[in-house]
Design an enzyme around this catalytic site. Structure first.
Site, PDB file in Angstrom:
ATOM      1  N   ASP A 184       0.857  -1.188   0.000  1.00 32.48           N
ATOM      2  CA  ASP A 184       0.000   0.000   0.000  1.00 32.48           C
ATOM      3  C   ASP A 184       0.897   1.243   0.000  1.00 32.48           C
ATOM      4  O   ASP A 184       2.117   1.129   0.018  1.00 32.48           O
ATOM      5  CB  ASP A 184      -0.928  -0.002   1.233  1.00 32.48           C
ATOM      6  CG  ASP A 184      -0.147   0.124   2.543  1.00 32.48           C
ATOM      7  OD1 ASP A 184       1.008  -0.350   2.599  1.00 32.48           O
ATOM      8  OD2 ASP A 184      -0.676   0.691   3.520  1.00 32.48           O
ATOM      9  N   HIS A 495       1.760  -8.945  -3.292  1.00 33.00           N
ATOM     10  CA  HIS A 495       0.735  -7.917  -3.059  1.00 33.00           C
ATOM     11  C   HIS A 495       1.474  -6.578  -2.993  1.00 33.00           C
ATOM     12  O   HIS A 495       1.932  -6.138  -1.938  1.00 33.00           O
ATOM     13  CB  HIS A 495       0.004  -8.204  -1.736  1.00 33.00           C
ATOM     14  CG  HIS A 495      -1.151  -7.280  -1.481  1.00 33.00           C
ATOM     15  ND1 HIS A 495      -2.395  -7.447  -2.038  1.00 33.00           N
ATOM     16  CD2 HIS A 495      -1.257  -6.163  -0.716  1.00 33.00           C
ATOM     17  CE1 HIS A 495      -3.214  -6.489  -1.630  1.00 33.00           C
ATOM     18  NE2 HIS A 495      -2.534  -5.691  -0.822  1.00 33.00           N
ATOM     19  N   ASP A 538       1.555 -17.627  -3.340  1.00 37.92           N
ATOM     20  CA  ASP A 538       2.191 -16.641  -4.210  1.00 37.92           C
ATOM     21  C   ASP A 538       1.113 -16.042  -5.111  1.00 37.92           C
ATOM     22  O   ASP A 538       1.052 -16.323  -6.303  1.00 37.92           O
ATOM     23  CB  ASP A 538       3.309 -17.299  -5.030  1.00 37.92           C
ATOM     24  CG  ASP A 538       4.073 -16.272  -5.854  1.00 37.92           C
ATOM     25  OD1 ASP A 538       3.943 -15.058  -5.563  1.00 37.92           O
ATOM     26  OD2 ASP A 538       4.775 -16.684  -6.796  1.00 37.92           O
TER      27      ASP A 538
HETATM   28  O1  G3I Z   1       0.905 -10.881  18.543  1.00 40.42           O
HETATM   29  C1  G3I Z   1      -0.004 -11.899  18.165  1.00 40.42           C
HETATM   30  C2  G3I Z   1       0.452 -13.224  18.677  1.00 40.42           C
HETATM   31  O2  G3I Z   1       0.463 -13.212  20.058  1.00 40.42           O
HETATM   32  C3  G3I Z   1      -0.467 -14.310  18.111  1.00 40.42           C
HETATM   33  O3  G3I Z   1      -0.001 -15.565  18.502  1.00 40.42           O
HETATM   34  C4  G3I Z   1      -0.499 -14.224  16.593  1.00 40.42           C
HETATM   35  C5  G3I Z   1      -1.437 -15.234  15.960  1.00 40.42           C
HETATM   36  O4  G3I Z   1      -1.768 -14.868  14.631  1.00 40.42           O
HETATM   37  O5  G3I Z   1      -0.925 -12.962  16.222  1.00 40.42           O
HETATM   38  C6  G3I Z   1      -0.079 -11.918  16.670  1.00 40.42           C
HETATM   39  O6  G3I Z   1      -0.628 -10.708  16.265  1.00 40.42           O
HETATM   40  C7  G3I Z   1      -0.509 -10.406  14.909  1.00 40.42           C
HETATM   41  C8  G3I Z   1       0.261  -9.108  14.794  1.00 40.42           C
HETATM   42  O7  G3I Z   1       0.353  -8.761  13.445  1.00 40.42           O
HETATM   43  C9  G3I Z   1       1.682  -9.196  15.360  1.00 40.42           C
HETATM   44  O8  G3I Z   1       2.466 -10.064  14.630  1.00 40.42           O
HETATM   45  C10 G3I Z   1      -1.879 -10.241  14.328  1.00 40.42           C
HETATM   46  O9  G3I Z   1      -2.570 -11.483  14.346  1.00 40.42           O
HETATM   47  C11 G3I Z   1      -1.770  -9.744  12.919  1.00 40.42           C
HETATM   48  O10 G3I Z   1      -3.046  -9.420  12.418  1.00 40.42           O
HETATM   49  C12 G3I Z   1      -0.901  -8.510  12.850  1.00 40.42           C
HETATM   50  O11 G3I Z   1      -0.622  -8.268  11.511  1.00 40.42           O
HETATM   51  C13 G3I Z   1      -0.157  -6.984  11.162  1.00 40.42           C
HETATM   52  C14 G3I Z   1      -0.976  -6.534   9.954  1.00 40.42           C
HETATM   53  O12 G3I Z   1      -0.468  -5.311   9.473  1.00 40.42           O
HETATM   54  C15 G3I Z   1      -2.456  -6.347  10.262  1.00 40.42           C
HETATM   55  O13 G3I Z   1      -2.634  -5.354  11.186  1.00 40.42           O
HETATM   56  C16 G3I Z   1       1.307  -7.125  10.756  1.00 40.42           C
HETATM   57  O14 G3I Z   1       2.095  -7.370  11.905  1.00 40.42           O
HETATM   58  C17 G3I Z   1       1.782  -5.848  10.089  1.00 40.42           C
HETATM   59  O15 G3I Z   1       3.065  -6.088   9.576  1.00 40.42           O
HETATM   60  C18 G3I Z   1       0.837  -5.463   8.961  1.00 40.42           C
HETATM   61  O16 G3I Z   1       1.257  -4.256   8.430  1.00 40.42           O
HETATM   62  C19 G3I Z   1       0.621  -3.821   7.244  1.00 40.42           C
HETATM   63  C20 G3I Z   1       0.041  -2.460   7.529  1.00 40.42           C
HETATM   64  O17 G3I Z   1      -1.006  -2.590   8.455  1.00 40.42           O
HETATM   65  C21 G3I Z   1      -0.436  -1.769   6.264  1.00 40.42           C
HETATM   66  N1  G3I Z   1       0.607  -1.770   5.272  1.00 40.42           N
HETATM   67  C22 G3I Z   1       1.085  -3.087   4.927  1.00 40.42           C
HETATM   68  C23 G3I Z   1       1.669  -3.781   6.127  1.00 40.42           C
HETATM   69  C24 G3I Z   1       2.214  -5.154   5.795  1.00 40.42           C
HETATM   70  O18 G3I Z   1       1.227  -6.101   5.561  1.00 40.42           O
HETATM   71  O1  9MR Z   2      -3.701  -3.670   0.340  1.00 38.67           O
HETATM   72  C1  9MR Z   2      -3.873  -3.667   1.742  1.00 38.67           C
HETATM   73  C2  9MR Z   2      -2.585  -4.105   2.423  1.00 38.67           C
HETATM   74  O2  9MR Z   2      -1.551  -3.195   2.143  1.00 38.67           O
HETATM   75  C3  9MR Z   2      -2.807  -4.279   3.908  1.00 38.67           C
HETATM   76  O3  9MR Z   2      -1.684  -4.867   4.516  1.00 38.67           O
HETATM   77  C4  9MR Z   2      -4.010  -5.148   4.156  1.00 38.67           C
HETATM   78  C5  9MR Z   2      -4.330  -5.290   5.633  1.00 38.67           C
HETATM   79  O4  9MR Z   2      -4.622  -4.070   6.202  1.00 38.67           O
HETATM   80  O5  9MR Z   2      -5.136  -4.634   3.508  1.00 38.67           O
HETATM   81  C6  9MR Z   2      -5.001  -4.565   2.109  1.00 38.67           C
HETATM   82  O6  9MR Z   2      -6.169  -4.031   1.562  1.00 38.67           O
HETATM   83  C7  9MR Z   2      -7.264  -4.919   1.455  1.00 38.67           C
HETATM   84  C8  9MR Z   2      -8.294  -4.605   2.525  1.00 38.67           C
HETATM   85  O7  9MR Z   2      -7.766  -4.792   3.810  1.00 38.67           O
HETATM   86  C9  9MR Z   2      -9.527  -5.479   2.342  1.00 38.67           C
HETATM   87  N1  9MR Z   2     -10.062  -5.301   1.012  1.00 38.67           N
HETATM   88  C10 9MR Z   2      -9.105  -5.641  -0.037  1.00 38.67           C
HETATM   89  C11 9MR Z   2      -7.880  -4.748   0.067  1.00 38.67           C
HETATM   90  C12 9MR Z   2      -6.906  -5.024  -1.056  1.00 38.67           C
HETATM   91  O8  9MR Z   2      -6.632  -6.378  -1.199  1.00 38.67           O
END
Ligand code: G3I
Ligand code: 9MR
Ligand code: ZN
Length: 568
Positions: A184, A495, A538
């Site tokens: 994103d 992605h 993938d």
């Molecule tokens: O900390 C818990 C852990 O205790 C548990 O066992 C595990 C089980 O799934 O989950 C862990 O939490 C996760 C957390 O990341 C820490 O690793 C959550 O489930 C998981 O939803 C969360 O994911 C984050 C994700 O955003 C959704 O919020 C990722 O770390 C984070 O890297 C990712 O970042 C996104 C940005 O929001 C938007 N831009 C892209 C970026 C990469 O995907």
């Molecule tokens: O593209 C978005 C990605 O960068 C984020 O990590 C992810 C989780 O927040 O969300 C993606 O966007 C999706 C949204 O959450 C749900 N609708 C589809 C979007 C694109 O695949």
């Protein structure tokens, strides 16, 4: 015909598969051989490094052979007994040919005729890889034009240059610049802070690699190491994210929602600065203070600016220490990076500020926080950054009681990761922790094992740490290299909006990797019951397993740098 793909990407626009200059170095192996049963680092190995692979094939004898490019056997060895790969639900055998250190192109063959992808013994491909892993960040730059030479077909005019609305007000602020976070186009402070910290640490710890001023970024040749130029691109943006009045730092700048799969200049919805957070403020303070030291000899003005900004942000974070952490406002759905606990960020900031100023006031916070077992090198847990930085102080600035608490952690706290790895045929440190961004966790655990290695005599710490590089580059149950453009079978549908919009794959991007949480609709519909180590697709739609992110590249960059210096 099997081919070793070498993509020297300096001249990036020439390296797309199918283009004339895409180099096919050698035809290796037997046409028709099955290569999915041998999981190996598809780039290969530094000449003097340990060399291993994993075999899934059943019913084979113990023997394996390594063949050279002329299909001659150059090494023969025995496979290990079967061992569990519990998170992939299979049994595997391991092979080791560390003694082979003649440079060249090779492949492995086992007794039923299964062969590995070809790989290289030698150092050059690692140098190409390392540069692309850094330049991934250049190619994520926001707010400036990226030309074709830098970015190939994901070149674009300056994007996201309009002022951002300060959430809930009619005020607007210039916050242009920085790196797009991931697939994103959001820009998030806590994510940027750890990515920058990783670069600064790579520069500090591996100067022999990173004094390089000719990597091929826009600032190359300016007499400042390129890795510092790249980090400063983000730091300059972070400075704009600070509120002049309170010293607090806005958590992020994004539109209210994610855009479609368009190039960044076409994301033209209103930009919004989400509210200030204590985690963003403290992480900002830490990395700015760190930067003030490192840039002092290259740019005095910037160094002083960074230090003033760091102090103000730290004071803000202290005042708002227990504010509960950032939550998305109801009308903003982009990445939250929520983290209710800012104690580790405050600890890290106190250490960096003490290091930068020698002011003993900061030591009170360090004393209070250092024994609390805070660890981590990721966007939400940053304790290890603090510990490492404290230990790098000169002796006369260190307090023995703090040192002994940190040493205790360094010596013992990561050994469970070693145990996880030794109980897994792939030697993955993840154990069951196949989380969103598991490839980052693998690299960061490896970095922690490298620290533990200094306090333990067991050679496995180092060996397992570097084996995570092989895991990332193909020695995994998915038989895939998780780095775009590197290997014979690499993640090629990330992605990543620029990729989806243009079809041009930026090389050197580390994807998130297996995520047993099944956290997107794509994997939930295609493979909902996947075992954790195999919960990877993938597919451009699988953002919870196949997105790319700045702070997934930077731990890999650090680990690669360490490996390359160790075995140079
Ligand atoms: O900390 C818990 C852990 O205790 C548990 O066992 C595990 C089980 O799934 O989950 C862990 O939490 C996760 C957390 O990341 C820490 O690793 C959550 O489930 C998981 O939803 C969360 O994911 C984050 C994700 O955003 C959704 O919020 C990722 O770390 C984070 O890297 C990712 O970042 C996104 C940005 O929001 C938007 N831009 C892209 C970026 C990469 O995907
Ligand atoms: O593209 C978005 C990605 O960068 C984020 O990590 C992810 C989780 O927040 O969300 C993606 O966007 C999706 C949204 O959450 C749900 N609708 C589809 C979007 C694109 O695949
Ligand atoms: Zn942009």
């Amino acid at each position: 015909m099997l081919t070793f793909f070498s993509k020297n990407n300096y001249d990036l626009h020439n390296m797309q598969e199918g283009s004339e200059d895409f180099t096919m170095v050698k035809d290796l192996g037997t046409p028709g051989a099955d290569r999915t049963n041998i999981d190996i680092n598809q780039i290969g190995f530094m000449k003097n490094a340990p060399k291993t692979f994993v075999v899934k094939s059943r019913g084979i004898s113990d023997d394996f052979s390594v063949y050279d490019k002329d299909n001659k056997v150059v090494y023969s060895g025995k496979l290990s007994a079967e061992t569990d790969a519990p998170y992939a639900g299979i049994k595997v055998r391991r092979g080791d040919f560390s003694d082979l250190n003649e440079e060249g192109f090779y492949y492995i063959r086992v007794s039923n005729g299964d062969e590995s992808y070809p790989f290289c013994i030698g150092n050059e491909e690692y140098h190409n890889l390392l540069k692309d892993v850094l330049k991934m960040l250049t190619r994520q730059r926001c707010g400036m034009e990226l030309d074709h030479y830098i970015a190939g077909d994901v070149a674009h005019p300056a994007c996201h240059t309009s002022k951002a609305r300060i959430y809930g007000t009619d005020e607007f602020k210039d916050v242009s610049g920085g790196w797009h976070d991931a697939g994103d186009y959001g820009r998030y402070v806590v994510a940027g802070a750890t990515a920058v910290a990783d670069l600064l640490m790579a520069y500090e710890d591996f100067e022999s690699l990173w004094l390089d001023d000719g990597v091929g970024i826009p600032e190359s040749g300016n007499d400042i190491p390129d890795i510092l130029d790249e980090a400063k691109y983000e730091l300059d943006w972070m400075l704009k994210m600070q509120d002049e009045v309170s010293g607090g730092v806005y958590h992020k700048v994004t539109c209210r929602d994610f855009p479609g799969f368009v190039m960044p200049q076409y994301e033209t919805d209103e930009l919004v600065l989400s509210p200030i957070s204590n985690t963003a403020s403290a992480a900002f303070a830490a990395v700015m203070a760190k930067a003030s030291i490192i840039y002092d000899k290259y740019d005095k003005v910037f160094s002083e600016t960074a230090l003033i900004a760091a102090k103000r942000a730290f004071d803000y974070a202290l005042k708002n220490r227990y504010d509960g952490g950032f939550c998305n406002p109801t009308d903003i759905v982009t990445g939250e990076y929520g983290d209710a606990n800012a104690e580790d960020e405050i600890y890290w900031a106190a250490v960096e500020l003490y290091k930068a100023t020698s002011n003993l006031n900061y030591v009170n916070y360090i004393k209070d926080l250092c024994g609390k077992g805070m660890q981590g090198l990721g966007w939400s847990d940053v304790g290890t950054y603090a510990n490492i930085s404290y230990m790098s102080l000169p002796d006369d600035k260190k307090d023995v009681s703090i040192v002994s608490k940190i040493e205790e952690q360094f010596k013992y706290a990561f050994s469970y990761r070693l145990q996880y790895a030794l109980a897994d045929g792939y030697r993955s440190v993840l154990g069951g922790d196949y989380i969103w961004g598991s490839n980052m966790l693998a690299c960061n655990c490896a970095r922690q094992l490298l620290i533990a290695d200094r306090y333990n005599s067991d050679p496995n710490y180092k060996r397992i740490a570097y084996e995570q590089i092989s895991y990332i580059l193909g020695q995994n149950a998915n038989n895939i290299s998780f780095v775009t453009g590197y290997g014979s079978n690499y993640s090629s549908n990330p992605h990543h909006r620029p990729y989806v919009a243009t079809g041009f794959l930026v090389p050197g991007m580390v994807v998130g990797g297996p995520n047993g949480g099944i956290q997107d609709e794509c994997i939930a519909s295609k493979n909902p019951d996947a075992l954790p180590a195999l919960a990877y697709l993938d597919d451009t739609d699988s953002y919870s397993t196949n997105e790319i992110a700045i702070y997934w590249n930077t731990p890999f960059l650090y680990l690669l740098s360490s490996y390359m210096v160790e075995y140079k």
